[in-house]
Design a protein around this motif. Structure first.
Motif, PDB file in Angstrom:
ATOM      1  N   VAL A  21       0.711  -1.335   0.000  1.00  0.00           N
ATOM      2  CA  VAL A  21      -0.376   0.410  -0.303  1.00  0.00           C
ATOM      3  C   VAL A  21       0.555   0.963  -0.551  1.00  0.00           C
ATOM      4  O   VAL A  21       1.946   1.259   0.413  1.00  0.00           O
ATOM      5  CB  VAL A  21      -1.139  -0.054   0.737  1.00  0.00           C
ATOM      6  N   GLU A  35      -3.780   3.668  -1.524  1.00  0.00           N
ATOM      7  CA  GLU A  35      -4.006   3.467  -2.521  1.00  0.00           C
ATOM      8  C   GLU A  35      -3.410   1.764  -2.207  1.00  0.00           C
ATOM      9  O   GLU A  35      -2.254   1.892  -1.547  1.00  0.00           O
ATOM     10  CB  GLU A  35      -3.356   3.959  -4.090  1.00  0.00           C
ATOM     11  N   LEU A  37      -1.508  -0.708  -4.054  1.00  0.00           N
ATOM     12  CA  LEU A  37      -0.713  -1.410  -5.079  1.00  0.00           C
ATOM     13  C   LEU A  37      -0.807  -3.072  -5.479  1.00  0.00           C
ATOM     14  O   LEU A  37       0.118  -3.376  -5.897  1.00  0.00           O
ATOM     15  CB  LEU A  37       0.311  -0.736  -4.626  1.00  0.00           C
ATOM     16  N   LYS A  55       1.086   1.434 -10.903  1.00  0.00           N
ATOM     17  CA  LYS A  55       1.117   2.888  -9.563  1.00  0.00           C
ATOM     18  C   LYS A  55       1.543   2.558  -9.306  1.00  0.00           C
ATOM     19  O   LYS A  55       2.139   4.007  -8.551  1.00  0.00           O
ATOM     20  CB  LYS A  55      -0.738   1.647  -8.870  1.00  0.00           C
ATOM     21  N   TRP A  59       3.521   6.501  -8.266  1.00  0.00           N
ATOM     22  CA  TRP A  59       3.593   7.069  -6.419  1.00  0.00           C
ATOM     23  C   TRP A  59       5.605   6.934  -6.496  1.00  0.00           C
ATOM     24  O   TRP A  59       5.887   8.318  -5.994  1.00  0.00           O
ATOM     25  CB  TRP A  59       3.014   5.685  -5.442  1.00  0.00           C
TER      26      TRP A  59
END
Length: 79
Positions: A21, A35, A37, A55, A59
């Motif tokens: 996450v 989010e 991941l 993703k 980030w």
């Protein structure tokens, strides 16, 4: 607000299951993530590692720092 990519523990006693996450570095281990991941299941052979690299890269570009464990999972996943 410093962001981290790290694991949050799920599952029952002695049957761990982890989600990868993105969350604030000051948040508790099992706090609400920003989010999801991916996930990591160490209880199956071979270990199940599922990561959403799009993703994660998003980030990382924003400045999120992966934990040491997540960094090793990224290497094991070959990404």
């Amino acid at each position: 607000m410093a962001m981290k990519i790290r694991l949050t523990r799920m599952g029952s006693k002695k049957r761990p299951f982890y989600r990868v996450v993105a969350l604030d570095s000051a948040a508790r281990r099992d706090g609400r993530p920003v989010e999801f991941l991916g996930h990591f299941n160490p209880m199956v052979e071979p270990n199940e590692i599922v990561l959403d690299m799009e993703k994660i890269e998003k980030w990382l570009e924003k400045g999120a720092q992966p934990s040491n464990t997540v960094r090793s999972l990224l290497k094991k996943a070959g990404k």
